[in-house]
Design an enzyme around this catalytic site. Structure first.
Site, mmCIF file in Angstrom:
data_model
loop_
_atom_site.group_PDB
_atom_site.id
_atom_site.type_symbol
_atom_site.label_atom_id
_atom_site.label_comp_id
_atom_site.label_asym_id
_atom_site.label_seq_id
_atom_site.Cartn_x
_atom_site.Cartn_y
_atom_site.Cartn_z
ATOM 1 N N ARG A 176 40.391 23.292 3.816
ATOM 2 C CA ARG A 176 39.146 22.585 4.080
ATOM 3 C C ARG A 176 37.968 23.510 4.383
ATOM 4 N NH1 ARG A 176 39.933 17.011 5.436
ATOM 5 N NH2 ARG A 176 42.120 16.429 5.239
ATOM 6 N N GLU B 144 31.519 9.701 3.721
ATOM 7 C CA GLU B 144 32.073 9.724 5.079
ATOM 8 C C GLU B 144 30.959 10.182 6.025
ATOM 9 O OE1 GLU B 144 35.439 12.329 5.035
ATOM 10 O OE2 GLU B 144 36.293 11.442 3.225
ATOM 11 N N HIS C 90 30.555 13.962 4.063
ATOM 12 C CA HIS C 90 31.359 14.364 2.918
ATOM 13 C C HIS C 90 31.281 13.274 1.847
ATOM 14 C CE1 HIS C 90 34.101 16.763 5.904
ATOM 15 N NE2 HIS C 90 32.863 17.197 5.876
ATOM 16 N N GLU D 54 35.944 16.284 -3.213
ATOM 17 C CA GLU D 54 35.262 16.051 -1.940
ATOM 18 C C GLU D 54 34.231 17.162 -1.742
ATOM 19 O OE1 GLU D 54 36.335 15.184 2.734
ATOM 20 O OE2 GLU D 54 37.456 16.733 1.671
ATOM 21 N N ASP E 86 0.839 -1.196 0.000
ATOM 22 C CA ASP E 86 0.000 0.000 0.000
ATOM 23 C C ASP E 86 0.874 1.245 0.000
ATOM 24 O OD1 ASP E 86 -1.824 2.004 0.339
ATOM 25 O OD2 ASP E 86 -2.478 1.394 2.341
ATOM 26 N N GLU F 31 35.467 10.875 16.200
ATOM 27 C CA GLU F 31 35.483 12.176 15.541
ATOM 28 C C GLU F 31 35.753 13.297 16.549
ATOM 29 O OE1 GLU F 31 35.475 14.216 13.122
ATOM 30 O OE2 GLU F 31 35.725 12.753 11.508
ATOM 31 N N GLU G 26 29.174 10.646 9.453
ATOM 32 C CA GLU G 26 29.447 10.744 10.891
ATOM 33 C C GLU G 26 28.159 10.534 11.683
ATOM 34 O OE1 GLU G 26 33.028 14.058 10.372
ATOM 35 O OE2 GLU G 26 30.965 14.701 10.750
ATOM 36 N N ARG H 81 31.609 18.793 0.582
ATOM 37 C CA ARG H 81 31.671 18.744 2.036
ATOM 38 C C ARG H 81 30.395 19.185 2.752
ATOM 39 N NH1 ARG H 81 34.851 21.570 4.625
ATOM 40 N NH2 ARG H 81 35.648 19.987 6.054
ATOM 41 N N GLU I 15 33.021 8.031 13.193
ATOM 42 C CA GLU I 15 32.980 7.922 11.734
ATOM 43 C C GLU I 15 33.501 6.558 11.328
ATOM 44 O OE1 GLU I 15 34.392 11.276 9.380
ATOM 45 O OE2 GLU I 15 35.451 9.893 8.046
#
Length: 442
Positions: free
Chosen positions: A314, A130, A243, A331, A52, A187, A132, A333, A194
């Site tokens: 970063r 990645e 990430h 990457e 359903d 972390e 977390e 982020r 992580e």
């Protein structure tokens, strides 16, 4: 563990499987489950099992409720835990209409449609996530608290990291289910962890993220803990991101790599970056889909706030890790683990493909720490910000036809409606902060 129809039936018999969970997600990425006995497995593999759809968030109305689950044989696996000694297996399913056509509101089908668009251009997308998460104590009634099990920090070990036993069991369980675990560690924040598993093609990765979250929560529960992928459960400490390391391959070669370029990035890589940046604000409602997501996207906690890219630092939205050759990747982020993995990967791929198709040049990389820049410098450099609230992100989604096209009209409309309601409920609710600030003052 996977295979064709006959192999799956034989494996189920040989391994003593008694129950099979047919799994799929609603439009918000919440894992749904229809359990069948092993005797019904042939029927399921013949795509004959109906459910359903009107009871699933964002699917269909009651008068359109009959839907079919079509299991993907490649996703057959056994859960390592055995309730009452009976083995339980699972199959991830696509959702189909009663007339045999793919259901346009199926998130997995949505990702498959965008993957087909990439394949038409000769590209295969690989993604390494990645994700977390936090581990919290539960109270005497089993309800989750915000009390962490440790006071550890980044890469800390026992005896400081008291969640190591739970995390180890998560890793072992995932390995038994076919995951290749590359790393697991504590972390930055207390109680935050992580576990990184190896990249795979886009569809397999989305399946793996959904399975990963289910396994982590299950194993945490068996240790008397509660695992949450909520982006920012505690004020004043780092939140949880997801990430995504992305690469495109064509003819067996990494399409992002060019040895002759200054940064050893190809023209395709630059255009993909350009597409991601051009649609960053429009896709944030999908990659960061909750009111709480925007408590993480603030300065000071490593989460990206600015729409920029860099091969060095970063602080931007997109970072280029140092490895080159087959390992060349971007990457991204800003996504967080509350996102529906199928839709999040679909919109990132769609944005990058739009960059390639329309040859969208990215701006120059920003190698300084953007968090140290004042507003005038940001404006001079043309560095825009991600949306600051879910409401703002939904406004941007409404302006972005490319991201809407990635979602399809059904998911776009249902998602937008539900999230506007979420924003309004949050806006009109009286929160504890207001009580603390105003109740005795006025």
């Amino acid at each position: 563990m996977a295979g064709g129809r006959e192999l799956i039936l034989q494996q189920a018999t040989d391994l003593g499987v008694k129950f099979i969970r047919l799994q799929f997600t609603d439009i918000f990425g919440v894992l749904k489950n229809v359990a069948i006995t092993v005797e019904q497995l042939p029927k399921a593999l013949n795509n004959e099992l109906m459910f359903d759809g009107s009871s699933i968030e964002g699917f269909v109305r009651i008068e359109e409720s009959d839907m079919y689950l079509r299991p993907d044989p490649s996703t057959f696996t056994i859960f390592p835990w055995r309730p009452n000694g009976d083995a339980v297996a699972r199959l991830i399913c696509d959702v189909y209409n009663a007339d045999g056509t793919p259901f346009i509101g199926c998130p997995r089908g949505t990702l498959k449609r965008v993957i087909a668009e990439a394949e038409a251009l000769g590209f295969t997308m690989n993604v390494g996530p990645e994700a977390e998460f936090f581990l919290f104590h539960t109270d005497a009634s089993g309800r989750p608290t915000l009390e962490t099990h440790d006071r550890a920090g980044y890469f800390d070990l026992t005896p400081v990291d008291l969640g190591e036993d739970a995390r180890r069991d998560m890793v072992l369980t995932l390995q038994q289910m076919g995951f290749e675990i590359e790393a697991s560690h504590h972390e930055v924040a207390p109680g935050q962890h992580e576990i990184d598993f190896k990249y795979a093609d886009a569809l397999r990765t989305a399946d793996n993220i959904a399975t990963f979250k289910f396994v982590v929560r299950t194993i945490a529960q068996r240790h008397g803990l509660h695992a949450t992928f909520m982006p920012k459960p505690i004020y004043g400490i780092a939140g949880s991101g997801m990430h995504c390391n992305i690469s495109l391959f064509r003819d067996g070669k990494n399409a992002f790599y060019d040895q002759e370029d200054k940064l050893q990035l190809s023209e395709i890589a630059y255009y993909f970056i350009g597409g991601l940046m051009a649609h960053a604000r429009g896709m944030t409602a999908i990659t960061n889909p909750t009111v709480n997501s925007y408590k993480r996207l603030v300065s000071g906690y490593e989460a990206p706030v600015y729409i920029a890219w860099s091969p060095q630092n970063r602080s931007p939205l997109i970072r280029i890790p140092a490895k080159r050759g087959l390992s060349t990747r971007l990457e991204v982020r800003h996504p967080d683990p509350s996102a529906n993995p199928y839709l999040a990967i679909a919109v990132m791929l769609k944005a990058g493909l739009d960059g390639i198709k329309n040859r969208i040049e990215p701006p120059a990389p920003v190698n300084e720490n953007i968090y140290d820049m004042d507003k005038d410098t940001l404006k001079q450099r043309g560095i825009a910000l991600l949306p600051g609230t879910l409401d703002e992100a939904l406004d941007e989604l409404e302006k972005d036809a490319v991201i809407q096209e990635a979602l399809g009209p059904h998911i776009y409309q249902r998602f937008l409606e539900a999230k506007r309601i979420e924003c309004e409920e949050y806006r009109t609710r009286v929160h504890q902060w207001e009580i603390d600030q105003y109740l005795t003052k006025f």
